[in-house]
Design a protein around this motif. Structure first.
Motif, PDB file in Angstrom:
ATOM      1  N   ILE A 131       0.836  -1.203   0.000  1.00 15.04           N
ATOM      2  CA  ILE A 131       0.000   0.000   0.000  1.00 15.04           C
ATOM      3  C   ILE A 131       0.871   1.252   0.000  1.00 15.04           C
ATOM      4  O   ILE A 131       0.551   2.248  -0.671  1.00 15.04           O
ATOM      5  CB  ILE A 131      -0.957  -0.029   1.204  1.00 15.04           C
ATOM      6  CG1 ILE A 131      -1.937  -1.204   1.077  1.00 15.04           C
ATOM      7  CG2 ILE A 131      -1.734   1.273   1.311  1.00 15.04           C
ATOM      8  CD1 ILE A 131      -2.850  -1.368   2.269  1.00 15.04           C
ATOM      9  N   THR A 135       0.391   3.894  -2.999  1.00 16.65           N
ATOM     10  CA  THR A 135      -0.085   5.248  -2.703  1.00 16.65           C
ATOM     11  C   THR A 135       1.042   6.275  -2.641  1.00 16.65           C
ATOM     12  O   THR A 135       0.765   7.471  -2.453  1.00 16.65           O
ATOM     13  CB  THR A 135      -0.835   5.253  -1.358  1.00 16.65           C
ATOM     14  OG1 THR A 135       0.044   4.794  -0.318  1.00 16.65           O
ATOM     15  CG2 THR A 135      -2.046   4.323  -1.418  1.00 16.65           C
ATOM     16  N   TYR A 212      -7.941   0.041   4.683  1.00 15.32           N
ATOM     17  CA  TYR A 212      -9.081   0.299   3.806  1.00 15.32           C
ATOM     18  C   TYR A 212      -9.298   1.799   3.607  1.00 15.32           C
ATOM     19  O   TYR A 212      -9.585   2.261   2.491  1.00 15.32           O
ATOM     20  CB  TYR A 212     -10.354  -0.324   4.396  1.00 15.32           C
ATOM     21  CG  TYR A 212     -10.587  -1.767   4.006  1.00 15.32           C
ATOM     22  CD1 TYR A 212     -10.782  -2.124   2.670  1.00 15.32           C
ATOM     23  CD2 TYR A 212     -10.635  -2.766   4.967  1.00 15.32           C
ATOM     24  CE1 TYR A 212     -11.012  -3.437   2.307  1.00 15.32           C
ATOM     25  CE2 TYR A 212     -10.865  -4.094   4.618  1.00 15.32           C
ATOM     26  CZ  TYR A 212     -11.052  -4.425   3.281  1.00 15.32           C
ATOM     27  OH  TYR A 212     -11.272  -5.725   2.919  1.00 15.32           O
ATOM     28  N   MET A 215      -6.639   3.206   1.254  1.00 17.63           N
ATOM     29  CA  MET A 215      -6.907   2.818  -0.137  1.00 17.63           C
ATOM     30  C   MET A 215      -8.080   3.615  -0.702  1.00 17.63           C
ATOM     31  O   MET A 215      -8.055   4.037  -1.873  1.00 17.63           O
ATOM     32  CB  MET A 215      -7.197   1.326  -0.209  1.00 17.63           C
ATOM     33  CG  MET A 215      -5.983   0.443   0.002  1.00 17.63           C
ATOM     34  SD  MET A 215      -4.687   0.725  -1.232  1.00 17.63           S
ATOM     35  CE  MET A 215      -5.557   0.346  -2.753  1.00 17.63           C
ATOM     36  N   HIS A 218      -6.850   7.004  -1.558  1.00 17.65           N
ATOM     37  CA  HIS A 218      -6.038   6.975  -2.769  1.00 17.65           C
ATOM     38  C   HIS A 218      -6.913   6.941  -4.024  1.00 17.65           C
ATOM     39  O   HIS A 218      -6.622   7.644  -5.007  1.00 17.65           O
ATOM     40  CB  HIS A 218      -5.121   5.751  -2.739  1.00 17.65           C
ATOM     41  CG  HIS A 218      -4.287   5.587  -3.970  1.00 17.65           C
ATOM     42  ND1 HIS A 218      -3.322   6.491  -4.357  1.00 17.65           N
ATOM     43  CD2 HIS A 218      -4.298   4.619  -4.946  1.00 17.65           C
ATOM     44  CE1 HIS A 218      -2.757   6.102  -5.487  1.00 17.65           C
ATOM     45  NE2 HIS A 218      -3.340   4.972  -5.868  1.00 17.65           N
ATOM     46  N   CYS A 263      -5.132  -1.541  -7.555  1.00 19.70           N
ATOM     47  CA  CYS A 263      -5.935  -1.352  -6.339  1.00 19.70           C
ATOM     48  C   CYS A 263      -6.855  -2.549  -6.109  1.00 19.70           C
ATOM     49  O   CYS A 263      -7.071  -2.972  -4.960  1.00 19.70           O
ATOM     50  CB  CYS A 263      -6.763  -0.074  -6.446  1.00 19.70           C
ATOM     51  SG  CYS A 263      -5.813   1.457  -6.369  1.00 19.70           S
ATOM     52  N   VAL A 266      -4.897  -5.244  -4.429  1.00 19.58           N
ATOM     53  CA  VAL A 266      -4.665  -4.944  -3.017  1.00 19.58           C
ATOM     54  C   VAL A 266      -5.943  -5.141  -2.208  1.00 19.58           C
ATOM     55  O   VAL A 266      -5.920  -5.701  -1.097  1.00 19.58           O
ATOM     56  CB  VAL A 266      -4.131  -3.510  -2.853  1.00 19.58           C
ATOM     57  CG1 VAL A 266      -4.064  -3.127  -1.382  1.00 19.58           C
ATOM     58  CG2 VAL A 266      -2.760  -3.380  -3.489  1.00 19.58           C
ATOM     59  N   TYR A 267      -7.072  -4.685  -2.758  1.00 19.11           N
ATOM     60  CA  TYR A 267      -8.347  -4.869  -2.056  1.00 19.11           C
ATOM     61  C   TYR A 267      -8.662  -6.346  -1.862  1.00 19.11           C
ATOM     62  O   TYR A 267      -9.168  -6.749  -0.802  1.00 19.11           O
ATOM     63  CB  TYR A 267      -9.482  -4.197  -2.833  1.00 19.11           C
ATOM     64  CG  TYR A 267      -9.816  -2.820  -2.344  1.00 19.11           C
ATOM     65  CD1 TYR A 267     -10.739  -2.622  -1.327  1.00 19.11           C
ATOM     66  CD2 TYR A 267      -9.200  -1.691  -2.883  1.00 19.11           C
ATOM     67  CE1 TYR A 267     -11.056  -1.358  -0.867  1.00 19.11           C
ATOM     68  CE2 TYR A 267      -9.502  -0.418  -2.436  1.00 19.11           C
ATOM     69  CZ  TYR A 267     -10.435  -0.263  -1.428  1.00 19.11           C
ATOM     70  OH  TYR A 267     -10.725   1.007  -0.966  1.00 19.11           O
TER      71      TYR A 267
END
Length: 425
Positions: A131, A135, A212, A215, A218, A263, A266-267
């Motif tokens: 992350i 970011t 969370y 993210m 971002h 993203c 990552v999620y």
């Protein structure tokens, strides 16, 4: 100059958060909760199993000895209600015994599942790095992370001020009773480890929620940077977007589509890590709620009995009730915070960006939103407890019902009748 100052502030925040997490790791090592070592290679941080298996065996033997001593002295912490030889007293004793069983079981589960704990911690460390790289930030933990953790730490210490003196009464120290002093010190050591594991449940949800939230922020910044793509903005707008050529718009759109795909990865990993954390720590999470709830009820029982017996109640049980209720509410709110922040992208206007020049963004948005729909985060413990803010009124309702039952039982002479029956028998 402003950029330099912001970089210095960010580095200081990053240093603060790293020191906090490192202090928590060292505390876990000191409390025999972790036997793994911390390996640092450049910017990569990872937990690794001890190199020598004999150290692992000695640690298990040491923990087994501690558990046996723990089992012998921990009931004194909770069995503090005065004896009335009544059904209420028997129920209070069953409550205290159940807390002891959960406390010992929690430590045994932690010892048996240390490898899984280490794996989930490594996944959180890897997510932190990913992350940060995505970011382009050096600090993920905002100020409220420290505030929430400080509040939880104060509640934990407030409970310790009541519980630890019962593990090691002052009279044993004054009289020089070496045996009781040693067992009391070991009991405090074990109880601190139990409290650390319970606080780790709160900390895990808090870290997931922060990830969370970062993210989501971002993705919001991504959408803000894509405003120049929208060529339909009017000149009368307060903030007129900068006009870009078709080629630059296409490049920006493709870059943001690739970034949204990253993203999504990552999620997905964050969703899996949060569920894995819930699954691995669900016994401790259940014990966290059960322990605070039962001790809260025991304190209510003690307060009402003292009030009926002496005409006035001690303020200490009332303070403990507030602390234990605060612990429960804080954990539930933290779990709800994680769920809420996981849904941030679903309320963002991802699908209204003008994409008449290329379809990659539309495809990325459709894939990302479909992924979020299939990965709706729910935190359910033991298949029984659904941790969200709606669970708080249920807890309060149960406490109020228990309180009214005790008051009715006491004022109708239930305690006195129980004592007379016991004397006749």
């Amino acid at each position: 100059m402003a950029m330099l100052e912001s970089a210095v502030v960010a580095s200081r925040k990053d240093l603060w958060s790293r020191r906090l997490l490192l202090a928590l790791y060292r505390a876990a090592r000191c409390l025999s909760l972790l036997s793994c070592r911390l390996a640092v290679e450049g910017q990569r941080v990872e937990l690794r199993a001890p190199r020598q298996q004999c150290n692992r065996l000695l640690t298990i033997i040491w923990r087994s000895i501690l558990v046996n001593i723990y089992w012998a002295i921990i009931p004194d912490v909770f069995a503090k209600a005065r004896r009335t030889e009544s059904y209420a007293d028997m129920f209070a004793k069953l409550q205290s015994i159940s807390v002891v069983l959960f406390a010992v079981g929690s430590f045994v589960v932690q010892v048996c599942a240390e490898a899984r704990f280490m794996a989930i911690l490594n996944r959180y460390l890897a997510l932190y790095e990913r992350i940060c790289a995505l970011t382009h930030t050096q600090e993920l933990f905002p100020a409220k992370f420290g505030v929430f953790y400080a509040v939880k730490l104060l509640l934990t210490l407030g409970g310790c001020l009541y519980e630890l003196p019962q593990l090691l009464p002052l009279r044993h120290i004054v009289h020089g009773d070496v045996g009781h002093v040693l067992t009391g010190i070991i009991g405090i050591y074990m109880w601190m480890g139990t409290l650390f594991m319970l606080d780790a449940c709160f900390l895990g949800f808090l870290v997931s929620g922060v990830f969370y939230e970062q993210m989501g922020a971002h993705i919001a910044n991504m959408l803000l940077s894509m405003r120049p793509i929208d060529t339909d903005a009017q000149d009368g707008d307060e903030v007129a977007p900068q006009r870009l050529s078709r080629y630059k718009r296409m490049c920006l759109l493709c870059d943001r589509a690739d970034e949204l795909d990253a993203c999504g990865v990552v999620y997905s990993e964050l969703y899996q890590v949060t569920l894995s954390f819930r699954s691995i720590f669900q016994f401790q999470i259940f014990f966290y709620i059960y322990y605070n709830f039962i001790v809260l009820l025991l304190m209510l029982y003690e307060y009402i009995w003292n009030y009926l017996e002496d005409g006035q109640g001690d303020v200490v049980p009332v303070v403990m009730v507030a602390i234990k209720l605060g612990n429960i509410v804080l954990l539930i709110m933290c779990a709800d915070y994680t769920i809420t922040k996981s849904q941030l992208p679903q309320i963002m206007p991802l699908d209204i960006v003008c994409t008449d020049i290329d379809q990659r963004w539309d495809h990325s948005v459709e894939t990302f939103l479909s992924q979020l729909q299939t990965q709706q985060l729910e935190i359910k413990v033991m298949g029984i407890l659904q941790l969200n803010n709606e669970f708080i009124p249920t807890i309060l309702s149960a406490i109020i019902t228990y309180l009214f039952i005790l008051i009715q039982f006491g004022f109708t002479g239930g305690f006195d009748v129980a004592e007379e029956i016991a004397k006749l028998n």
